[in-house]
Design an enzyme around this catalytic site. Sequence first.
Site, PDB file in Angstrom:
ATOM      1  N   CYS A   1       0.794  -1.187   0.193  1.00 39.93           N
ATOM      2  CA  CYS A   1      -0.057   0.022  -0.016  1.00 39.93           C
ATOM      3  C   CYS A   1       0.807   1.312   0.022  1.00 39.93           C
ATOM      4  O   CYS A   1       0.662   2.259  -0.709  1.00 39.93           O
ATOM      5  CB  CYS A   1      -0.963   0.039   1.241  1.00 39.93           C
TER       6      CYS A   1
ATOM      7  N   HIS B   1      -2.870   6.730   3.848  1.00 39.20           N
ATOM      8  CA  HIS B   1      -1.253   6.641   4.248  1.00 39.20           C
ATOM      9  C   HIS B   1      -0.979   7.979   3.924  1.00 39.20           C
ATOM     10  O   HIS B   1      -0.689   8.316   2.658  1.00 39.20           O
ATOM     11  CB  HIS B   1      -0.380   5.581   3.608  1.00 39.20           C
TER      12      HIS B   1
END
Lengths: 338, 338, 338, 338
Positions: free
Chosen positions: A147, A239
């Site tokens: 990710c 993120h």
Amino acid sequence: MINVGVLGATGAVGQRFVQLLANHPWFRLTTLTASDRSAGKRYQDVVNWRLDVPFPEDVGSLVVEPTNVSAVSDLDIVFSALPADIATTLETDIAAAGVGVCSNASSHRMDCNVPLVVPEVNPDHLGLIDVQRDKGTDGFIVANPNCSTIVLCLSLAPLMPFGFSNLTVATMQAISGAGFQGIPAMEIYDNVVPYIGSEEEKMENEPLKIMGSFDGAEVRNAPFQVSASCHRVPVIDGHTMAVWADTKAPVADVIEAYRTYTPPISGLPHLPSESVHYTDEPNRPQPRLDRNRGGGMTVSVGRMREGLRYVAMGHNTIRGAAGASVLNAELIVSKKYV
Amino acid sequence: MINVGVLGATGAVGQRFVQLLANHPWFRLTTLTASDRSAGKRYQDVVNWRLDVPFPEDVGSLVVEPTNVSAVSDLDIVFSALPADIATTLETDIAAAGVGVCSNASSHRMDCNVPLVVPEVNPDHLGLIDVQRDKGTDGFIVANPNCSTIVLCLSLAPLMPFGFSNLTVATMQAISGAGFQGIPAMEIYDNVVPYIGSEEEKMENEPLKIMGSFDGAEVRNAPFQVSASCHRVPVIDGHTMAVWADTKAPVADVIEAYRTYTPPISGLPHLPSESVHYTDEPNRPQPRLDRNRGGGMTVSVGRMREGLRYVAMGHNTIRGAAGASVLNAELIVSKKYV
Amino acid sequence: MINVGVLGATGAVGQRFVQLLANHPWFRLTTLTASDRSAGKRYQDVVNWRLDVPFPEDVGSLVVEPTNVSAVSDLDIVFSALPADIATTLETDIAAAGVGVCSNASSHRMDCNVPLVVPEVNPDHLGLIDVQRDKGTDGFIVANPNCSTIVLCLSLAPLMPFGFSNLTVATMQAISGAGFQGIPAMEIYDNVVPYIGSEEEKMENEPLKIMGSFDGAEVRNAPFQVSASCHRVPVIDGHTMAVWADTKAPVADVIEAYRTYTPPISGLPHLPSESVHYTDEPNRPQPRLDRNRGGGMTVSVGRMREGLRYVAMGHNTIRGAAGASVLNAELIVSKKYV
Amino acid sequence: MINVGVLGATGAVGQRFVQLLANHPWFRLTTLTASDRSAGKRYQDVVNWRLDVPFPEDVGSLVVEPTNVSAVSDLDIVFSALPADIATTLETDIAAAGVGVCSNASSHRMDCNVPLVVPEVNPDHLGLIDVQRDKGTDGFIVANPNCSTIVLCLSLAPLMPFGFSNLTVATMQAISGAGFQGIPAMEIYDNVVPYIGSEEEKMENEPLKIMGSFDGAEVRNAPFQVSASCHRVPVIDGHTMAVWADTKAPVADVIEAYRTYTPPISGLPHLPSESVHYTDEPNRPQPRLDRNRGGGMTVSVGRMREGLRYVAMGHNTIRGAAGASVLNAELIVSKKYV
């Protein structure tokens, strides 16, 4: 319509797959697998739906299959949200059975014959599917990166023409990245945990393959280096990362490149209108406000300044996981591999 | 006993000053100032005590003074928790009136005659008090750095013997750094804000002065450079930062240096048993678990690894603000400047 | 198409109004007002869009008007997200100018001629519009209740046939209810604040009017009593409440009533498919998972048990504020008052 | 000095026991037990210390024992932080071996011969120790209530003279109540979970025994009823609850009773200077600001108003668990049962 399935459909990434595939224009979601104790029951009766989007009712009555080869051997493409230890052998076996595997697992990312693809960055690496097929199987494995790697690589796409030799990156990662059960509240609330197992290694290795060159037979790693420090913060999704790139390009030119960036692909259902969105606002991107941009598929970049420094942010379970695999599958179909 | 006071005693840093000074072995806290509308009332009747330590009852009955020179002109030392715009003139006037000012405000940090001191790092810079006094005043101003700078500089103290040319630092800073009212919950909850006004500039300039050399007359800046990216995260107290130092020192040697580090000062009431604590645990330091180490005066460091990379964390309103000023004052007294 | 505007379009509730009205099938959003310093600029240049849904781009170029009567006097309906102190006079003046005002402000909720409406509960109270018009104005004011009151009243709708004499309710309310700037992070993070100004009074008075009977001329209060205790918890959106109702109805019958409940209205664009959703899951409703049900317009109810006790939850800035006003306006239009 | 030990010393409550016993004036902490895989190692090498108070270094070198009878049979008192399924048999066996067991487990709370004690409320119930001993054992079991029950009962202590027939209580409980691993962050962050297994039953049954009358042979339940609704909120430590008591006492009289309340016991090391603190501040008690009052042993009460309604809050792992057991043991010693 192409028949697809999801391996490991009840977990955090598995639910995202179901969300994205439930009404897909090209794919018909026919198969959901889970652990043996869930097999044989309806999906709606075994899944503990924990996304903040409504449960896709029409998928709920699908009967869950056990997670094995025969459950998915009739499909065209299967999406893997399996843990790495299970994925290693099973994905290979499924590919050998003639099925295309689009995998979010880390197991095969660094295999030399498995393309590790971010569609906007290295669509040509799908040529490794031919290399796999030359070895005698109709199926294949295509992996999407970790990710954080995906967010980093997309944020670098407009910068690639300028070149850079070293990258330094500090991440502030969301708790959903560890799955629904992964992080106890007592561990992360009012806290930062400055360590995520194997994450720094992934961020340091995967980009070199993704941004490497493919000559039709193999991928040669890109020549830069990455130094990463990875941290968990109390954020649900998204993120964020501070990036330093060792480049001499003037800031103004770089910003202009971000504004005018267009990816080398088009026409895919989950390709957002902007793959990379550059913002001038001085305190953005922010995960809570920007993670859903482009349906969660857009990476947001801001604060480009001397250094060269910037901040990037993307939705970790959509663009950074399930959405990445789905976009890969769409690219695969558009390139006629399926 | 030395008579001391606090300028701006009702705010977040002001309350920390009161907490640390209420039962101080060397200092008698006699004067608390606040805005005009609080002046004339008892401290306990105007302060909205919001620390998670008990209110120091015996200070409660002090009558709050207005924030001006005459309120503090009889004191030996006054601690300033004033906002920078008020501090600029007022601190100068108070010093001119013969009082020693230990200031947490940013106003005079970069003034060439004002020592910017972290006691463990540059205690000799207090010599600038003599330079100030040579200009004809008995009083003086001694500043402590910005909260993030203090954590960074202390974390670098054991590394100084090895030398380094460039620093890269990404911070994850607590919400208390902006004061009690500074950050709306809607802004930071489930979020990261990748910008803190003027913070990066402070982190890039202040360390050069602190780690500079003092020849008895002036401070010459240290020759390295800092590149900072500052971010706010949902943590109440404790600034965490990922640091890269451009040094060739072997990791094992560096870790040994951290383990055996002792500061060049001793015997001060608020000097903790460890100024810098090195931890081997792979996922530490963490703000919630480590911020109160050494009564909030210890900076914790961990994850030293190739790069050279590490993670540092310290309590921003104790070691990074009020405690820093108090420790400076203790150093000043031990050095007989007062 | 009916021309509408929003008074106070830049705040938390104002932004929700803009979100809900930007692509409304019946309403054309032509006017946005804000403070004088924003007037004359484009909405996209003055609003700090802080919702986690994308900014409605086509509204962004509207030039913001000052908040006064003339700015909205040509509209059919105006939605008010004004603070109570401004709303008191201005809403009256706007109604006097012939405009229908659908207000989220508390100013006129308890005025005897102003209907306080939850469309599923007391649509007939709109008859008070005629009472207002009998006094010589074409315009009118229709208020929606306080956010907590709305969730409570909707949760009671299926219970009304059984009757009850006393209600006890403890709320756990979201921080967005206080606006973007309303609650400092230092106040609510890792905390509960057991007080919300005037909230308990609103919850104790407004339901009696809403559930009162309207005889064509005036509303007679319902004969039950409410005892409320209101608390703020660290949740972004969604008010949760524990409710005790003094009724002898058997639990099983009550649950069946919730399952089969249908409201007395239909065909309105923002009327969700379920106004009240009953869940059997033992640990639901939960704000993060259930607040977006029905686009934020559905109130979720669960844990019905002896006592008679249950838990209710609804989205406070959609169903509890902007969405409530919009649904009221839709009801008004469907009833031909506009 | 009395030799004591802790059963289950590595968990959330076990660590609190160690914190409170490490430097106890009456007790010498000699034995710590844990699971078999930790046995034989030093406590400091197996505990993952997660409290925000420093690790008590001098206890760290104790060698952990397995959790069984022989490990503790030489002790005077042992504190049990065991899970209920293990505690049921083991606590009985330890008592049979002649050791006094002060248990935080729920296993024996409702046993007719086991006193369920809050020292300020029902110290006389310790007489059941004699009943246990009449059955031929030197040891005994004394239980403390569930964490929420303790806060509720202490908050009721000053109200008891007025009498009440029914209690309604809605809790907002901290995540530490479920242990370090109990609640995933994805479950509670930005959320409320309106269910805690068995919690409502405990709150409805335990107070009747605690506030019941003891005639020297058995406890007769108090004649009131409790109706509870229990909710988990994103708070680390501190259970907050809204309480309604069915009493006719005037609010002013009740507040005066809280102000002047003194418990019927004194002279115990962990008895705080105030067992119940009443606050006039309109928005208190708050868990983050008030939970550490009295070292975590004081229950704070506020917002007493018509209804009769109030808000109570106490530290769930100190006053509500480990501290409760320790205070019970101190009472036992002062009463010469050991």
